[in-house]
Write a protein that holds these residues in place. Structure first.
Motif, mmCIF file in Angstrom:
data_model
loop_
_atom_site.group_PDB
_atom_site.id
_atom_site.type_symbol
_atom_site.label_atom_id
_atom_site.label_comp_id
_atom_site.label_asym_id
_atom_site.label_seq_id
_atom_site.Cartn_x
_atom_site.Cartn_y
_atom_site.Cartn_z
ATOM 1 N N LEU A 568 77.485 8.904 -56.116
ATOM 2 C CA LEU A 568 77.708 7.872 -57.114
ATOM 3 C C LEU A 568 76.872 6.724 -56.702
ATOM 4 O O LEU A 568 76.136 6.038 -57.559
ATOM 5 C CB LEU A 568 79.138 7.527 -57.013
ATOM 6 N N ALA A 569 76.488 6.450 -55.378
ATOM 7 C CA ALA A 569 75.763 5.417 -54.834
ATOM 8 C C ALA A 569 74.268 5.593 -55.124
ATOM 9 O O ALA A 569 73.494 4.905 -55.723
ATOM 10 C CB ALA A 569 75.651 5.099 -53.470
ATOM 11 N N THR A 570 73.792 7.001 -55.250
ATOM 12 C CA THR A 570 72.487 7.517 -55.727
ATOM 13 C C THR A 570 72.055 7.346 -57.094
ATOM 14 O O THR A 570 71.117 7.015 -57.689
ATOM 15 C CB THR A 570 72.207 9.193 -55.124
ATOM 16 N N LEU A 571 73.325 7.924 -57.958
ATOM 17 C CA LEU A 571 73.104 7.914 -59.288
ATOM 18 C C LEU A 571 73.013 6.271 -59.955
ATOM 19 O O LEU A 571 72.216 6.005 -60.718
ATOM 20 C CB LEU A 571 74.374 8.218 -59.871
ATOM 21 N N ALA A 572 73.789 5.403 -59.143
ATOM 22 C CA ALA A 572 73.642 4.022 -59.509
ATOM 23 C C ALA A 572 72.278 3.297 -59.149
ATOM 24 O O ALA A 572 71.782 2.445 -59.952
ATOM 25 C CB ALA A 572 74.814 3.207 -58.821
ATOM 26 N N ALA A 573 71.844 3.795 -57.835
ATOM 27 C CA ALA A 573 70.434 3.209 -57.504
ATOM 28 C C ALA A 573 69.171 3.626 -58.210
ATOM 29 O O ALA A 573 68.461 2.713 -58.567
ATOM 30 C CB ALA A 573 70.254 3.465 -55.956
ATOM 31 N N THR A 574 69.348 4.768 -58.806
ATOM 32 C CA THR A 574 68.330 5.380 -59.460
ATOM 33 C C THR A 574 68.342 5.098 -61.080
ATOM 34 O O THR A 574 67.353 5.060 -61.659
ATOM 35 C CB THR A 574 68.075 7.008 -59.245
#
Length: 713
Positions: A568-574
């Motif tokens: 979820l953090a990767t999706l939000a960051a990208t």
């Protein structure tokens, strides 16, 4: 305490004691003198008495001795009755009172030694009593201190297991305490019949050593001693004791007396034995552990080299032990390990060495196999065959018998050949065991140098892989996924390693290594981040913005407690659209904690992330988890596609997968399509998504984006 009373010759009054000269004499003697009249009141006190008694002398002049006005104490500290006052006793009995100890209460008690004498008149009547006394306060306190010390020693000995004894070296006489005999189970009176018990009860093996110790101790200048030996108990067993104490010497330094205590070491020796067991033996099976094995192996290797004889180390690992542990429970797993240890003991020679290294790993060491390498290998092979047969027999672990087969690796040693160290020998046997597992399990394999070379190459590759992750030497490739209408529908991310000397390394050469070394988690995180950045870029390209992107996720990644938060953090960051991200899982992720895997998948599915089941039908296929998990699609493994359309069984399996997917409302992707016949067969049976070399080879991410993005332009 009253002093003793006895009848003496009647004492006569000193002639003219009232004279001035006699009083001067009394004032100079170092003892107190008080003269009492017939009514027991004091009529005279010399200078020493006045100093010792102080104001009390005035009370003694005013009140009779038995009035109790002047309180006195007995020697034990209790109150002295009035009629027991020395003056009263003399007046009542006519006898002299000798050496009575009395105390004068005050801020601190003062103690006196008193003697009282009757003084007679001309008719023989007692008309006065002379009391002489000296102060003994310091002596009394010393006595009390000694008594308290003696009491403390007595209490300490009562609360101790130590047994005192005392030996006169010159006379040979020995005193034994009651506890000394208690320790050996004898009655206390036994000492009278056996004065040299410390020798007659001593273990014969200890006697020469103790005799030499005592002789050296007596002749040396040591003042203390400590020595261990064993004494025979009345029941017949021997009690280990520690004897320690001091040596008394004469003016020439010769030891003339030895005194000390014996301590029963039974409990300490048992604790020592238990600690040794915990340190060197496996608690579950009772076999030696790794630590003891290594110690023994060091001696065995040295002896084999000296004697020119061969030996063999067998590394045994139980096949599918984890599966049995998970299905039948840890109690059943422990029971299996104990049974394996029992069978190992019953199969090898008593002179062979056994150990459990941990988990389901066991070691058998065969030494003294002779000086011929060929014969030693033959003997090791025979023993290995017996072990395979014994361990493969059914085990009664549950409702029905269970089978647990072993894989055995063998490394030879000794006669100047083989491993140079214990660690190297264990590594060789371990490599051979893994070869046995790779070649079908339930078998035995001998170590050969090629295994070592392969292991070294693997270790080198692992080091390079670790460096490559930190230096970003990986490239993402994409292979198209095409619909039945020929339009691009999505892509699968494939990883390539750009090695400094080997060039482009395909995933089948390093993914397995990354999983076994634990590097798959950081590697997977890197791939996921790059893939999400690609999805975010594609959102600005009309043709690419609708594509899905499949990213492989390993079982280790899914087991990571922080996996959901990391995705979820990767999706939000990208800024990648989660509904276009397909996480591909293999069926191996369902072989362990199903509940945990299910919970993580549902948590991500709530945020739009899709899941695809890769290599369906090749692993732990189960309709139960297909219904439980939030899957979006199934992928038909290439092993089924390659035999289409001619292989009837492959066709039937594909038909079954497609029918199952329709029932569960799942999309299906067929991978590995290389011929038109394969494509036509799958399309005819309703497969909607196709992947393979026929439809597009994997290409670098940038090339994929340029090619398909430009086509839209």
């Amino acid at each position: 305490m009253m002093g003793s009373e006895r009848s003496d010759e009647q004492a006569s009054a000193p002639p003219g004691w009232r004279s001035r000269d006699f009083k001067v004499l009394l004032d100079h003697i170092p003892a107190g003198v008080v003269i009492h009249g017939a009514d027991s009141r004091a009529v005279y006190a010399n200078r020493c008495a006045q100093r010792l008694l102080g104001p009390i002398i005035d009370l003694m002049r005013t009140y009779p001795a038995d009035s109790g006005v002047v309180p006195l104490l007995r020697a034990d500290g209790s109150a002295l009755p009035a009629d027991a006052n020395p003056v009263s006793c003399v007046l009542r009995t006519g006898r002299t009172v000798h050496d009575t100890v009395v105390g004068l209460p005050g801020d601190s008690v003062r103690w006196l030694i008193c003697n009282a004498y009757p003084l007679h008149d001309a008719e023989g009547r007692i008309h006065e009593v002379a009391v002489c006394f000296t102060e003994c306060t310091d002596l009394k306190r010393t006595e009390e201190t000694l008594l308290r010390s003696e009491e403390r020693l007595r209490l300490a000995m009562q609360g101790s297991t130590d047994a005192p004894w005392d030996w006169s070296v010159d006379t040979g006489l020995v005193h034994y305490s009651e506890r000394w005999w208690d320790m050996l189970g004898f009655p206390h009176s036994h000492g009278e019949r056996d004065p040299v018990a410390w020798r007659t009860q001593m273990h014969p093996e200890d006697m020469p050593r103790v005799d030499a110790f005592v002789a050296s101790l007596v002749a040396s200048g040591e003042s203390t001693y400590s020595v261990e030996f064993r004494l025979r108990h009345r029941d017949g067993h021997y009690v280990p004791v520690l004897s320690r104490g001091f040596v008394q010497r004469d003016r020439n330094g010769k030891g003339v007396r030895i005194a000390g205590t014996n301590t029963d070491l039974t409990a300490a020796k048992e604790a020592e034995r238990r600690i040794h067991e915990l340190a060197y033996f496996d608690y579950l099976t009772g076999l030696p552990n790794r630590r003891l094995l290594i110690d023994e192996l060091s001696r065995i290797l040295s002896r084999s080299d000296r004697n020119g004889e061969y030996g063999a180390l067998m590394f045994i690992d139980l096949d599918n032990f984890k599966l049995l542990n998970d299905t039948l429970g840890h109690d059943a797993g422990d029971a299996l390990l104990r049974e394996v240890a029992k069978r190992l003991r019953g199969t090898v020679r008593a002179s062979d060495h056994l150990a459990r290294l941990g988990g389901d790993e066991f070691v058998v060491v065969l030494d003294d196999l002779g000086t011929s390498e060929r014969d030693a290998i033959h003997e090791a092979r025979l023993v290995g065959a017996k072990l395979l047969e014994a361990l493969a027999q059914p085990h009664a672990l549950g409702a029905r018998p269970s089978i647990s087969t072993p894989s055995i690796g063998v490394a030879m040693f000794g006669a100047g050949a083989g491993a140079d160290s214990v660690d190297q020998l264990l590594r060789q046997a371990d490599l051979a065991m893994y070869r046995a597992k790779a070649e079908g399990r339930n078998t035995l394999r001998f170590f050969d140098p090629d295994m070592q070379a392969a292991a070294e190459r693997q270790a080198e590759l692992e080091g390079d892989l670790h460096d490559a992750i930190g230096q970003h030497r990986f490239e993402l490739y994409c292979q198209p996924q095409v619909g039945v209408d020929g339009r691009l529908a999505g892509a699968e991310v494939l990883l390539r390693w750009r090695h400094a000397t080997r060039g482009l390394v395909p995933p089948d050469e390093f993914i397995g290594l990354a999983e076994t070394s634990g590097l798959i988690v950081p590697l997977g995180a890197m791939v996921l981040a790059e893939s999400c950045r690609a999805l975010a870029r594609w959102a600005g390209t009309p043709l690419l913005r609708e594509l899905t992107l499949a990213v492989n996720v390993s079982a280790q990644q899914l087991r990571d407690p922080g996996f959901v938060d990391a995705v979820l953090a990767t999706l939000a960051a990208t800024g990648a659209p989660p509904q276009q991200l397909f996480l591909e899982l293999t069926e191996s992720v369902f072989a362990e904690d199903l509940d945990a895997a299910c919970a993580k998948m549902h948590a991500l599915r709530l945020h739009g992330v899709c899941f695809s089941l890769d290599d369906f039908g090749t692993g732990y296929s189960s309709l139960a988890y297909l219904k439980r998990f939030p899957l979006t699609e199934l992928k038909i493994d290439r092993s089924f596609v390659k035999d289409l359309p001619g292989e009837a069984h492959a066709g039937a399996i594909v038909d079954a997968i497609l029918a199952l997917a329709r029932t569960l409302q799942l999309d299906v992707v067929a991978e590995g399509i290389e011929t038109g016949e394969q494509r036509d067969f799958l399309v005819a049976r309703g497969c909607r998504l196709l992947q393979g070399y026929l439809l597009g080879k994997p290409r670098p991410m940038a090339e994929f984006e340029a090619s398909f993005g430009a086509a839209d332009a």
